[in-house]
Design an enzyme around this catalytic site. Structure first.
Site, PDB file in Angstrom:
ATOM      1  CB  ILE A 104      -0.862   0.083   1.180  1.00 42.40           C
ATOM      2  CG1 ILE A 104      -2.026   1.179   1.072  1.00 42.40           C
ATOM      3  CG2 ILE A 104      -0.252  -0.106   2.410  1.00 42.40           C
ATOM      4  CD1 ILE A 104      -3.054   0.923   2.179  1.00 42.40           C
ATOM      5  CB  ILE A 112       4.871   0.859   3.933  1.00 39.27           C
ATOM      6  CG1 ILE A 112       4.361   0.478   5.297  1.00 39.27           C
ATOM      7  CG2 ILE A 112       4.329   2.509   3.738  1.00 39.27           C
ATOM      8  CD1 ILE A 112       2.813   0.251   5.154  1.00 39.27           C
ATOM      9  CE  LYS A 113       3.989   0.478  -5.084  1.00 40.39           C
ATOM     10  NZ  LYS A 113       2.905   0.303  -6.375  1.00 40.39           N
ATOM     11  CB  ILE A 114       8.631   5.141   0.305  1.00 41.48           C
ATOM     12  CG1 ILE A 114       7.915   4.836   1.728  1.00 41.48           C
ATOM     13  CG2 ILE A 114       9.188   6.405   0.188  1.00 41.48           C
ATOM     14  CD1 ILE A 114       9.058   4.629   2.958  1.00 41.48           C
TER      15      ILE A 114
END
Length: 372
Positions: A108, A139-141
């Site tokens: 996400i 967690i997408k960064i």
């Protein structure tokens, strides 16, 4: 008989679906893809959520409740998307357990609005991880300049990360450094490194789209001969870089302390040029220890007629370097290509985020109207 997706999995490539919706979750489609298509993870982005929320009735009840509660658009997006990711994470929990946490991952993304704000990205990543509250969430960064220190901070806090929007080898080297720095930070804080996973999402088809446009403008026979080659060459050289960087004393010391490598992930693998084979970015990027995240169309094409020939990366480094040399000789500035793609990538995600906000705002307003 072994299917192409089973063969791909046997070759050490993890197949992740680049799509998620509540319909997929509720109908059992997601669970079915695990069984029939060897899917072992899911990636999401604002475009995917906007598409899911704009069709079907799966979200109506929750939207009505959020509207009645007076939730803002962004609050509603946060709840709707984290609920889907939590549910998908539960579906993939068996895969997660069976692979010792390597696969069964669901990604996400932090808001694209924060792509150039390190502190806000870190805060949002922590908030998303706490809300989803599943060990198999990623967690997408984005790998923007502001994203790099955020990656270090978030990994350092023991949160698993999917680094997205990587186009250049130079930026990829910086991403690996940010990951290793995060592991060192986590180690200093006494966090178990074995529990931290990360993937580095290297975009493929968009490189060909931009390079091929420039080759067409150059218009020579030599330029035409290079069409459709840049994306795969770039990804292969990324894997060469990955092997080199994780063989360093620094990386090896962290691995010896229980850390995991940051696996390369091939993203943007849907073929955009109809003149190219529809499984090109799957069959030409096979090697153990990688992830290929596919839109459903590419997944089905691979299952139907993909020809898996074993490792198509590690023996092709010289060829990939030659492609880059030839592109430079033809007049293609790869550094400019990758910078343009990063800027466009962030901009496209922001546009998608606005579409998602508009979709949810309209749905909330519609629900409020219905209850009057």
């Amino acid at each position: 008989m072994s299917t192409p997706t089973a063969q791909l999995t046997a070759a050490g490539v993890s197949i992740w679906l680049d799509d998620l919706s509540r319909d997929r979750i509720r109908t059992g489609n997601l669970a079915e893809l695990i069984e029939s298509r060897n899917v072992s993870g899911v990636t999401t982005n604002p475009t995917i959520f906007a598409a899911a929320l704009s069709k079907g009735e799966a979200y109506e009840e929750q939207v009505a409740a959020l509207s009645a509660r007076g939730a803002s658009t962004d609050e509603a997006i946060f709840e709707l998307t984290t609920d889907d990711v939590r549910a998908a994470s539960d579906i993939f929990r068996g895969v997660y357990d069976a692979t010792d946490g390597v696969d069964g991952r669901v990604s996400i993304e932090v808001s694209p609005d924060l792509a150039h704000d390190t502190a806000a990205t870190v805060a949002e990543a922590r908030k998303l991880a706490a809300a989803v509250d599943r060990p198999n969430a990623l967690i997408k960064i984005p790998a923007t300049k502001a994203g790099l220190p955020a990656i270090t901070e978030v990994i350092g806090a023991g949160i698993s990360v999917n680094v997205t929007l990587i186009f250049s080898l130079e930026r990829y080297a910086a991403v690996i450094d940010a990951y290793l720095s995060g592991l060192e930070k986590a180690q200093a804080a006494g966090i178990d490194l074995a529990g931290i996973q990360s993937v580095a999402s290297f975009f493929v088809s968009r490189v060909d789209t931009e390079v091929d446009k420039r080759l067409a403008e150059i218009g020579t026979e030599e330029a035409a001969a290079l069409k459709g080659k840049a994306g795969i060459a770039n990804a292969r050289l990324a894997f060469e870089l990955y092997q080199r960087e994780f063989a360093t004393d620094r990386a090896q010391a962290l691995l010896a302390a229980g850390a995991n490598v940051q696996r390369p992930l091939w993203a943007s693998t849907g073929v955009k040029d109809p003149a190219l084979p529809d499984t090109l970015y799957v069959t030409e990027l096979v090697t153990a220890g990688t992830v290929n995240t596919m839109p459903e169309k590419t997944l089905e094409a691979t299952f139907d007629h993909g020809v898996i020939r074993g490792d198509t990366i590690t023996g092709a480094y010289a060829e990939a370097h030659q492609v880059f040399d030839d592109l430079a000789a033809a007049g293609v500035d790869i550094d400019d290509v990758t910078q343009v793609l990063e800027d466009e990538g962030v901009e496209k995600f922001v546009v998608s985020w606005r579409e998602l906000q508009d979709t949810v705002k309209t749905a909330l307003a519609g629900a409020a109207e219905t209850t009057r």
